[in-house]
Design a protein around this motif. Structure first.
Motif, PDB file in Angstrom:
ATOM      1  N   TYR A   1      -5.753  -9.609  -7.005  1.00 29.91           N
ATOM      2  CA  TYR A   1      -4.496  -9.947  -7.661  1.00 29.91           C
ATOM      3  C   TYR A   1      -3.344  -9.798  -6.682  1.00 29.91           C
ATOM      4  O   TYR A   1      -3.505  -9.241  -5.601  1.00 29.91           O
ATOM      5  CB  TYR A   1      -4.265  -9.008  -8.861  1.00 29.91           C
ATOM      6  CG  TYR A   1      -5.464  -8.907  -9.753  1.00 29.91           C
ATOM      7  CD1 TYR A   1      -5.787  -9.935 -10.629  1.00 29.91           C
ATOM      8  CD2 TYR A   1      -6.312  -7.793  -9.699  1.00 29.91           C
ATOM      9  CE1 TYR A   1      -6.905  -9.865 -11.441  1.00 29.91           C
ATOM     10  CE2 TYR A   1      -7.434  -7.707 -10.508  1.00 29.91           C
ATOM     11  CZ  TYR A   1      -7.733  -8.752 -11.368  1.00 29.91           C
ATOM     12  OH  TYR A   1      -8.843  -8.671 -12.152  1.00 29.91           O
TER      13      TYR A   1
ATOM     14  N   GLU B   1       0.882  -1.174   0.000  1.00 30.10           N
ATOM     15  CA  GLU B   1       0.000   0.000   0.000  1.00 30.10           C
ATOM     16  C   GLU B   1       0.917   1.220   0.000  1.00 30.10           C
ATOM     17  O   GLU B   1       2.140   1.085   0.063  1.00 30.10           O
ATOM     18  CB  GLU B   1      -0.884  -0.010   1.254  1.00 30.10           C
ATOM     19  CG  GLU B   1      -0.068  -0.129   2.537  1.00 30.10           C
ATOM     20  CD  GLU B   1      -0.658   0.590   3.733  1.00 30.10           C
ATOM     21  OE1 GLU B   1      -1.715   1.209   3.589  1.00 30.10           O
ATOM     22  OE2 GLU B   1      -0.033   0.552   4.796  1.00 30.10           O
TER      23      GLU B   1
ATOM     24  N   ARG C   1     -11.697  -2.604   9.489  1.00 32.19           N
ATOM     25  CA  ARG C   1     -10.935  -2.842   8.266  1.00 32.19           C
ATOM     26  C   ARG C   1      -9.630  -3.548   8.589  1.00 32.19           C
ATOM     27  O   ARG C   1      -9.141  -3.471   9.706  1.00 32.19           O
ATOM     28  CB  ARG C   1     -10.665  -1.512   7.535  1.00 32.19           C
ATOM     29  CG  ARG C   1     -11.929  -1.006   6.889  1.00 32.19           C
ATOM     30  CD  ARG C   1     -11.839   0.224   6.052  1.00 32.19           C
ATOM     31  NE  ARG C   1     -10.570   0.625   5.507  1.00 32.19           N
ATOM     32  CZ  ARG C   1     -10.023   0.154   4.368  1.00 32.19           C
ATOM     33  NH1 ARG C   1     -10.647  -0.752   3.668  1.00 32.19           N
ATOM     34  NH2 ARG C   1      -8.861   0.607   3.947  1.00 32.19           N
TER      35      ARG C   1
ATOM     36  N   ALA D   1     -14.770  -4.367  -2.307  1.00 34.14           N
ATOM     37  CA  ALA D   1     -14.708  -2.896  -2.243  1.00 34.14           C
ATOM     38  C   ALA D   1     -13.876  -2.325  -3.386  1.00 34.14           C
ATOM     39  O   ALA D   1     -12.833  -2.877  -3.745  1.00 34.14           O
ATOM     40  CB  ALA D   1     -14.121  -2.471  -0.911  1.00 34.14           C
TER      41      ALA D   1
ATOM     42  N   GLU E   1      -3.635  11.004   0.675  1.00 35.38           N
ATOM     43  CA  GLU E   1      -3.443  11.186   2.114  1.00 35.38           C
ATOM     44  C   GLU E   1      -3.583  12.666   2.450  1.00 35.38           C
ATOM     45  O   GLU E   1      -3.005  13.517   1.771  1.00 35.38           O
ATOM     46  CB  GLU E   1      -2.052  10.704   2.561  1.00 35.38           C
ATOM     47  CG  GLU E   1      -1.684   9.274   2.187  1.00 35.38           C
ATOM     48  CD  GLU E   1      -2.542   8.183   2.834  1.00 35.38           C
ATOM     49  OE1 GLU E   1      -3.353   8.492   3.740  1.00 35.38           O
ATOM     50  OE2 GLU E   1      -2.404   7.012   2.410  1.00 35.38           O
TER      51      GLU E   1
ATOM     52  N   ASP F   1      -2.215 -12.213  -2.021  1.00 37.53           N
ATOM     53  CA  ASP F   1      -3.610 -12.615  -1.831  1.00 37.53           C
ATOM     54  C   ASP F   1      -3.907 -13.832  -2.700  1.00 37.53           C
ATOM     55  O   ASP F   1      -3.179 -14.127  -3.642  1.00 37.53           O
ATOM     56  CB  ASP F   1      -4.541 -11.467  -2.262  1.00 37.53           C
ATOM     57  CG  ASP F   1      -4.704 -10.407  -1.176  1.00 37.53           C
ATOM     58  OD1 ASP F   1      -4.555 -10.758   0.007  1.00 37.53           O
ATOM     59  OD2 ASP F   1      -4.957  -9.235  -1.525  1.00 37.53           O
TER      60      ASP F   1
ATOM     61  N   THR G   1       0.304   4.075   2.173  1.00 42.96           N
ATOM     62  CA  THR G   1       0.185   4.901   3.381  1.00 42.96           C
ATOM     63  C   THR G   1       1.488   4.974   4.195  1.00 42.96           C
ATOM     64  O   THR G   1       1.899   6.060   4.614  1.00 42.96           O
ATOM     65  CB  THR G   1      -0.985   4.404   4.246  1.00 42.96           C
ATOM     66  OG1 THR G   1      -2.131   4.324   3.395  1.00 42.96           O
ATOM     67  CG2 THR G   1      -1.283   5.347   5.391  1.00 42.96           C
TER      68      THR G   1
ATOM     69  N   ARG H   1       0.452  -7.736  -2.908  1.00 42.45           N
ATOM     70  CA  ARG H   1       0.017  -8.532  -1.745  1.00 42.45           C
ATOM     71  C   ARG H   1      -0.153  -9.978  -2.188  1.00 42.45           C
ATOM     72  O   ARG H   1      -0.721 -10.224  -3.249  1.00 42.45           O
ATOM     73  CB  ARG H   1      -1.332  -8.027  -1.210  1.00 42.45           C
ATOM     74  CG  ARG H   1      -1.260  -6.634  -0.627  1.00 42.45           C
ATOM     75  CD  ARG H   1      -2.606  -6.189  -0.052  1.00 42.45           C
ATOM     76  NE  ARG H   1      -2.591  -4.753   0.148  1.00 42.45           N
ATOM     77  CZ  ARG H   1      -3.640  -4.034   0.516  1.00 42.45           C
ATOM     78  NH1 ARG H   1      -4.799  -4.642   0.732  1.00 42.45           N
ATOM     79  NH2 ARG H   1      -3.555  -2.730   0.666  1.00 42.45           N
TER      80      ARG H   1
ATOM     81  N   TYR I   1      -5.704   2.259  11.801  1.00 43.01           N
ATOM     82  CA  TYR I   1      -6.853   3.160  11.873  1.00 43.01           C
ATOM     83  C   TYR I   1      -7.231   3.478  13.319  1.00 43.01           C
ATOM     84  O   TYR I   1      -7.200   2.604  14.185  1.00 43.01           O
ATOM     85  CB  TYR I   1      -8.067   2.554  11.154  1.00 43.01           C
ATOM     86  CG  TYR I   1      -7.876   2.489   9.663  1.00 43.01           C
ATOM     87  CD1 TYR I   1      -7.595   3.635   8.931  1.00 43.01           C
ATOM     88  CD2 TYR I   1      -7.943   1.280   8.981  1.00 43.01           C
ATOM     89  CE1 TYR I   1      -7.383   3.582   7.561  1.00 43.01           C
ATOM     90  CE2 TYR I   1      -7.745   1.214   7.610  1.00 43.01           C
ATOM     91  CZ  TYR I   1      -7.460   2.371   6.907  1.00 43.01           C
ATOM     92  OH  TYR I   1      -7.250   2.316   5.559  1.00 43.01           O
TER      93      TYR I   1
HETATM   94  P1  HAM Z   1      -7.131  -1.328   1.444  1.00 38.60           P
HETATM   95  O1  HAM Z   1      -8.578  -1.418   1.795  1.00 38.60           O
HETATM   96  O2  HAM Z   1      -6.240  -2.405   1.917  1.00 38.60           O
HETATM   97  O3  HAM Z   1      -6.631   0.076   1.969  1.00 38.60           O
HETATM   98  O4  HAM Z   1      -6.983  -1.239  -0.127  1.00 38.60           O
HETATM   99  C1  HAM Z   1      -7.647  -0.233  -0.873  1.00 38.60           C
HETATM  100  C2  HAM Z   1      -8.281  -0.835  -2.122  1.00 38.60           C
HETATM  101  O5  HAM Z   1      -7.307  -1.548  -2.870  1.00 38.60           O
HETATM  102  C3  HAM Z   1      -9.368  -1.856  -1.859  1.00 38.60           C
HETATM  103  O6  HAM Z   1     -10.599  -1.238  -1.557  1.00 38.60           O
HETATM  104  C4  HAM Z   1      -9.408  -2.587  -3.171  1.00 38.60           C
HETATM  105  O7  HAM Z   1     -10.178  -1.873  -4.126  1.00 38.60           O
HETATM  106  C5  HAM Z   1      -7.962  -2.578  -3.604  1.00 38.60           C
HETATM  107  N1  HAM Z   1      -7.348  -3.898  -3.329  1.00 38.60           N
HETATM  108  C6  HAM Z   1      -6.942  -4.376  -2.147  1.00 38.60           C
HETATM  109  N2  HAM Z   1      -6.408  -5.629  -2.293  1.00 38.60           N
HETATM  110  C7  HAM Z   1      -6.505  -5.919  -3.619  1.00 38.60           C
HETATM  111  C8  HAM Z   1      -6.130  -7.055  -4.424  1.00 38.60           C
HETATM  112  N3  HAM Z   1      -5.518  -8.118  -3.914  1.00 38.60           N
HETATM  113  N4  HAM Z   1      -6.389  -7.002  -5.751  1.00 38.60           N
HETATM  114  C9  HAM Z   1      -6.991  -5.914  -6.313  1.00 38.60           C
HETATM  115  N5  HAM Z   1      -7.347  -4.821  -5.614  1.00 38.60           N
HETATM  116  C10 HAM Z   1      -7.119  -4.822  -4.283  1.00 38.60           C
HETATM  117  C11 HAM Z   1      -5.345   0.537   1.825  1.00 38.60           C
HETATM  118  O8  HAM Z   1      -4.545   0.089   1.043  1.00 38.60           O
HETATM  119  C12 HAM Z   1      -5.058   1.762   2.650  1.00 38.60           C
HETATM  120  N6  HAM Z   1      -3.647   2.116   2.442  1.00 38.60           N
HETATM  121  C13 HAM Z   1      -6.000   2.891   2.299  1.00 38.60           C
HETATM  122  C14 HAM Z   1      -5.702   4.130   3.080  1.00 38.60           C
HETATM  123  C15 HAM Z   1      -5.007   5.223   2.648  1.00 38.60           C
HETATM  124  N7  HAM Z   1      -6.058   4.357   4.335  1.00 38.60           N
HETATM  125  C16 HAM Z   1      -5.608   5.543   4.709  1.00 38.60           C
HETATM  126  N8  HAM Z   1      -4.940   6.064   3.698  1.00 38.60           N
END
Ligand code: HAM
Length: 428
Positions: free
Chosen positions: A118, A79, A266, A286, A127, A111, A81, A109, A271
C-alpha cells in the motif's frame, strides 16, 4: 452515494479490519514491553533532507514530498528509523545507553498498490541503540520471533544475512560506494546478473558470484562455506564471523533460523551488518525486516553509535492472520444496551449506564428515543449480549430488568449486583 474514494494505495479500515489492526498494535506494544522498549511518538512529517539521507535511492524515489507554505521541503515518513536516529542525536542524546525505542503508526511510500503493498501502511518499529554486540542483534530477532508467536502465526521463517560481507568484498576490491549501493539494490530484487554487470573488477565478480551460487544443507554449513569463500577479505571475514555469532546466539536461545542467504541485501542503504526478514509460507512478501546500521546516527551529527532495529508490517501481519485464520486471543467483552422504558427516567437510566461503565462494562445507551421493542430489536441486531431495561416500578425497588438477548431470558436484578451479574454470567 458519494463518488469520493480513498486516494489510490490507501484504504479505510472499518469493522473487523479496524479491530484486527487495533489487536495487532496492542500485541506489538505488549512485545515492546516484554523487551523493555519505551514507546515514543514522532511526527508523520519530517524534513526531506533527514528522511532521504542514507535511506537509499529506492525509498528516496518513492517518498511523498511537498513544499510547505514556508517553502520548506517536507516529506511523509516512509519509515521510523530516520526519525528515531534524529532523536538519538537531540532529545535522547544524553540518555543512558543502550536505548530501546518503540513506535507504531502509519508510514507512506509511493509503491505500486497490490495485495499487501500500500501507499499508506502501518509499522511497529523497534530500535536498539548503543550496542555493537551480537546479543543486541539477537534481541531484535528474538523480539520478532515473539511478535509472530504472540499474534498466533504458524510456520513463519526468519531469513538472515550480513550486508557487511558483500560491502567488505566490494570495498576491498575498490568498488566505489555509489556502485556498491546500486549492486545491493539489484541484489535485493534478486537481479543477480544485472548486479554483477555493474562490477568491473573480475576477482570481485567471481567472489560475489560464489556467494550467490553457494549451496549448503544447513544454515551452519552455509556460514562455514561463506567463511571459505571470503578468505583473504578482511572486513568480509569479520562480517561472516559476526553472522556466525548471531546465528549461534539465536539458535541457542531456541529460535530457529530457516535460512542464511549469503547474497542477501535489503532496499535501505544505511545497513552496515546483520540484516533479516520474516516470512510466512502463504505470502511471498516479508512481514517484517530489519538490521544493523552503525553509521546513521553519526551522519545526523551525533556521536558514533552502533544501532540495530526492525520494523514489522502490521498490514501484512493482518493478511497472514486472515489467511491462516488465526483466532484472536482478545478478551471477549460483553456488550450491553441500556434502555429506559419512558422518556421521564432517561436521566436515571443514563446514571445506571455510567455506573456500569465505571465498573468496566461496555454500554451503548439508547440515544434514539425509540420504543422498547424497537430498541431491543436493534440491540439484538448489533450483537449486544444484554439489554438493561430501566422501568419506573423496578427502579423504585432499586432494581432493573436484565435481558439476555442471546438466550432470550430475563430477570430482575438489584442495581448493586448488576455489573457483577453481567460480568460473571458466561456468554450464552
Ligand atoms: P522495510 O523492510 O522497508 O524496513 O519495511 C519493514 C516492513 O514494512 C516490511 O517487511 C513490510 O512488512 C512492511 N512494508 C514495507 N513496504 C510496504 C508497503 N508498501 N505496504 C505494506 N507494508 C509494507 C524498514 O522500514 C526499516 N526502517 C526497518 C528497520 C528498523 N531497520 C532498522 N530499524
Amino acid at each position: 452515494m458519494s463518488s469520493f474514494q480513498p486516494v489510490r494505495g490507501t484504504r479505510d479500515l472499518i469493522n473487523q479490519e479496524a479491530q484486527l489492526l487495533s489487536y495487532v498494535t496492542a500485541k506489538a506494544r505488549e512485545t515492546a514491553k516484554l523487551y523493555g522498549f519505551k514507546e515514543t511518538f514522532t511526527p508523520v512529517i519530517e524534513s526531506f533532507e533527514l528522511l532521504s539521507a542514507k535511506s537509499g535511492e529506492e525509498i528516496r524515489q518513492r517518498m511523498f514530498i511537498f513544499d510547505d507554505l514556508g517553502g520548506r521541503k517536507i516529506a511523509l515518513r516512509p519509515e521510523f528509523t530516520a526519525s528515531i536516529a534524529r532523536l538519538a542525536t537531540t532529545a535522547l542524546r544524553n540518555e543512558p545507553k543502550p536505548l530501546r525505542v518503540f513506535s507504531t503508526g502509519s508510514v507512506y511510500r509511493y509503491d505500486e498498490p497490490q495485495k499487501g503493498r500500500y501507499r499508506e501502511f502501518y509499522q511497529a518499529n523497534y530500535e536498539l541503540m548503543g550496542s555493537a554486540k551480537p546479543e543486541a542483534d539477537a534481541e531484535v530477532i528474538l523480539l520478532t520471533n515473539s511478535m509472530m508467536k504472540n499474534v498466533g502465526l504458524q510456520g513463519y521463517a526468519i531469513k538472515l544475512g550480513n550486508v557487511g560481507v558483500l560491502k567488505g568484498i566490494m570495498s576491498q576490491d575498490g568498488v566505489d560506494e555509489k556502485t556498491q549501493n546500486a549492486v545491493l539494490q539489484r541484489m535485493d530484487k534478486k537481479e543477480y546478473e544485472a548486479a554483477l554487470a555493474l562490477v568491473e573488477n573480475e576477482k570481485c565478480r567471481t567472489t560475489l558470484r560464489s556467494l550467490i551460487e553457494l549451496k549448503a544443507d544447513t544454515v551452519f554449513e552455509t556460514v562455514e562455506k561463506m567463511k571459505a569463500q571470503v578468505a583473504g577479505y578482511e572486513k568480509a571475514s569479520t562480517a561472516v564471523e559476526n553472522l556466525s555469532a548471531i546465528l549461534n546466539l539465536v539458535a541457542e536461545s531456541g529460535c530457529p533460523i530457516e535460512a542464511v542467504d549469503p547474497a542477501f541485501a535489503r532496499g535501505l542503504e544505511y545497513y552496515t551488518g546483520m540484516i533479516f526478514e520474516v516470512y510466512v509460507p502463504e505470502l511471498d512478501i516479508a512481514l517484517g525486516g530489519g538490521g544493523r546500521y552503525d553509521r546513521l546516527i553519526e551522519v545526523f551529527g551525533g556521536e558514533p553509535t552502533p544501532a540495530v532495529g526492525v520494523a514489522h508490517g502490521l498490514d501484512r501481519i493482518m493478511i497472514a492472520m486472515q489467511t491462516q485464520q488465526t483466532t484472536l486471543k482478545a478478551q471477549i467483552q460483553k456488550r450491553v444496551a441500556v434502555v429506559p422504558v419512558k422518556e421521564e427516567i432517561k436521566g436515571e437510566a443514563l446514571k445506571i449506564a455510567q455506573q456500569l461503565r465505571e465498573a468496566g462494562v461496555s454500554v451503548e445507551f439508547e440515544i434514539m428515543g425509540r420504543k422498547m421493542a424497537k430498541a431491543l430489536e436493534d440491540a439484538d441486531k448489533r450483537g449486544a449480549d444484554y439489554a438493561v431495561i430501566v422501568g419506573e416500578r423496578e427502579l423504585k425497588e432499586g432494581k432493573v430488568t436484565l435481558k439476555d438477548l442471546k438466550k432470550r431470558e430475563q430477570c430482575e436484578v438489584s442495581l448493586d449486583e448488576l455489573s457483577s451479574k453481567i460480568k460473571q454470567t458466561p456468554l450464552g
